[in-house]
Design a protein around this motif. Structure first.
Motif, short mmCIF file in Angstrom:
data_model
loop_
_atom_site.label_atom_id
_atom_site.label_comp_id
_atom_site.label_asym_id
_atom_site.label_seq_id
_atom_site.Cartn_x
_atom_site.Cartn_y
_atom_site.Cartn_z
N ALA A 48 -60.73 2.81 -101.30
CA ALA A 48 -60.61 1.43 -100.83
C ALA A 48 -59.49 0.70 -101.56
N GLN A 49 -59.36 0.92 -102.85
CA GLN A 49 -58.33 0.24 -103.62
C GLN A 49 -56.93 0.66 -103.18
N THR A 50 -56.76 1.95 -102.91
CA THR A 50 -55.46 2.45 -102.45
C THR A 50 -55.10 1.84 -101.11
N LEU A 51 -56.05 1.82 -100.19
CA LEU A 51 -55.80 1.25 -98.87
C LEU A 51 -55.48 -0.24 -98.97
N ALA A 52 -56.20 -0.97 -99.84
CA ALA A 52 -55.96 -2.40 -99.99
C ALA A 52 -54.56 -2.67 -100.53
N VAL A 53 -54.13 -1.87 -101.49
CA VAL A 53 -52.78 -2.04 -102.05
C VAL A 53 -51.74 -1.78 -100.98
N ASN A 54 -51.94 -0.76 -100.18
CA ASN A 54 -50.97 -0.46 -99.12
C ASN A 54 -50.93 -1.56 -98.06
N VAL A 55 -52.11 -2.11 -97.73
CA VAL A 55 -52.13 -3.22 -96.76
C VAL A 55 -51.37 -4.42 -97.31
N SER A 56 -51.55 -4.71 -98.59
CA SER A 56 -50.84 -5.83 -99.21
C SER A 56 -49.33 -5.62 -99.15
N GLN A 57 -48.89 -4.41 -99.46
CA GLN A 57 -47.46 -4.12 -99.44
C GLN A 57 -46.92 -4.13 -98.00
N VAL A 58 -47.70 -3.60 -97.08
CA VAL A 58 -47.28 -3.61 -95.67
C VAL A 58 -47.12 -5.04 -95.18
N ALA A 59 -48.02 -5.92 -95.59
CA ALA A 59 -48.00 -7.31 -95.11
C ALA A 59 -46.69 -7.99 -95.46
N THR A 60 -46.21 -7.80 -96.68
CA THR A 60 -44.96 -8.46 -97.09
C THR A 60 -43.77 -7.91 -96.32
N ILE A 61 -43.77 -6.61 -96.06
CA ILE A 61 -42.68 -6.01 -95.27
C ILE A 61 -42.79 -6.44 -93.81
N ALA A 62 -44.02 -6.44 -93.28
CA ALA A 62 -44.22 -6.72 -91.86
C ALA A 62 -43.79 -8.14 -91.49
N LEU A 289 -45.73 -1.55 -86.86
CA LEU A 289 -45.81 -0.10 -87.02
C LEU A 289 -44.71 0.41 -87.94
N GLY A 290 -43.50 -0.11 -87.75
CA GLY A 290 -42.38 0.30 -88.61
C GLY A 290 -42.62 -0.06 -90.07
N ALA A 291 -43.23 -1.22 -90.31
CA ALA A 291 -43.54 -1.62 -91.69
C ALA A 291 -44.54 -0.67 -92.32
N VAL A 292 -45.53 -0.24 -91.54
CA VAL A 292 -46.51 0.72 -92.04
C VAL A 292 -45.82 2.04 -92.41
N VAL A 293 -44.92 2.49 -91.55
CA VAL A 293 -44.19 3.74 -91.82
C VAL A 293 -43.36 3.62 -93.08
N ILE A 294 -42.62 2.52 -93.22
CA ILE A 294 -41.76 2.34 -94.39
C ILE A 294 -42.60 2.31 -95.67
N GLN A 295 -43.73 1.60 -95.65
CA GLN A 295 -44.58 1.53 -96.83
C GLN A 295 -45.17 2.89 -97.15
N LEU A 296 -45.60 3.63 -96.13
CA LEU A 296 -46.18 4.94 -96.39
C LEU A 296 -45.15 5.93 -96.93
#
Length: 331
Positions: A48-62, A289-296
């Motif tokens: 859960a913590q890993t997913l939450a961190v990635n969502v936070s990072q995706v949000a700023t890029i998105a 979608l692109g923001a998710v790809v870049i963050q991943l």
């Protein structure tokens, strides 16, 4: 047409169809590959913590990618988004730690949210005016604030790291709703509103018309100047909001680092999401979608011990691949 001519045409079509599929669904394919790789190789990926961190990072890029998509849809580009993030992030702590905010906490907190966004809006209006009114090339117009904006932010903070403790301000960076970081919900709401405007309103049709054929749009009575200025202004406001979220997540503001190289991430996300650099398309959900790809991509490389420099090369490669796929599709 002769049998020979039809055979040649079928061969050409057969070669083009795979590239057309890649250009349409390349982002989804890249996302699937990244997810499968991380599920198989990366430890703790589903925590859960890993997913939450990635969502936070995706949000700023998105947020920035959505704004960049609007600018690209007009046939432009905005290199100043990272500098706008730095300026917005520098202003907020100065405001809510001021004597006024200490004496009047609620108005002070409201000002800490609103004034940086007003400043970001003014930056976008400036960029848009240079492009739409003075005819300055978008790269040159936005390069001005790309250079000066971060300098202004560092002057405001005297080049110092600003740390603070303000739970009310940090809410947009640390709070969760139904287990999902609140900035994730905020991005979804903003993207939905902008998607609706583009899909169902005259303003959205004007935006696509300007990027599709500016001369024809002018002849048809489309307010080209206003459309371009508002595209740049919206991009800057979303960048400013992203800067506020970064500051809220870290409970600190560093004008030298906030938004650094964000223009690369935003352009990459927009292009991967289906934005065409020549204009005329605004795939908002594609930008997400692109923001998710870049963050991943960043997360996958870092989680597996790959240096940051390689991540930059990988993102540059993603842009090249996406642009190449677009060119093949045009052909």
């Amino acid at each position: 047409m002769s049998d020979e001519g039809m055979t040649v045409e079928n061969r050409v079509r057969g070669k083009r169809e795979p590239m057309a599929m890649i250009s349409r669904h390349g982002g989804l394919a890249a996302l699937a590959v990244l997810l499968i790789f991380n599920l198989l190789v990366t430890p703790n990926f589903l925590q859960a913590q890993t997913l939450a961190v990635n969502v936070s990072q995706v949000a700023t890029i998105a947020l920035v990618a959505v704004g960049m998509t609007l600018v690209i849809a007009t046939g432009g580009i905005d290199l100043s988004v990272g500098a706008v993030m730095a300026l917005s992030g520098a202003m907020a702590p100065i405001i809510f730690t001021s004597e006024f905010a200490q004496a009047y906490p609620v108005p002070g907190l409201a000002a800490a949210f609103l004034l940086p966004l007003v400043a970001a809006f003014c930056c976008g209006m400036f960029n848009g005016a240079l492009v739409a009114l003075l005819g300055v090339q978008p790269i040159i117009a936005t390069l001005i604030f790309f250079i000066s904006g971060r300098g202004v932010a560092q002057v405001l903070t005297n080049g110092n790291l600003q740390t603070f403790t303000n739970p009310s301000f940090s809410y947009i960076g640390t709070a969760r709703l139904l287990g999902i970081p609140v900035q994730g919900w905020l991005v979804a709401l903003i993207a939905a509103v902008i998607w609706y405007v583009i899909r169902y309103t005259a303003s959205g049709r004007y935006l696509l018309a300007v990027g599709g054929n500016e001369r024809a749009a002018r002849m048809a009575g489309v307010p080209v100047t206003r459309v371009k200025i508002m595209a740049y202004a919206t991009c800057s406001v979303l960048s400013g909001l992203s800067g506020l979220i970064v500051v809220a997540i870290n409970s600190a503001s560093d004008a030298a680092r906030i938004g650094n190289l964000m223009e690369l991430d935003a352009i990459a996300a927009a292009v991967v999401g289906g934005a065409v650099l020549s204009g005329g398309r605004a795939p908002i959900w594609g930008a997400i979608l692109g923001a998710v790809v870049i963050q991943l991509v960043k997360y996958t490389l870092l989680a597996n011990g790959v240096a940051d420099e390689i991540a930059l090369i990988a993102k540059a490669g993603i842009i090249v691949a996406a642009v190449y796929a677009q060119q093949m599709r045009k052909g």
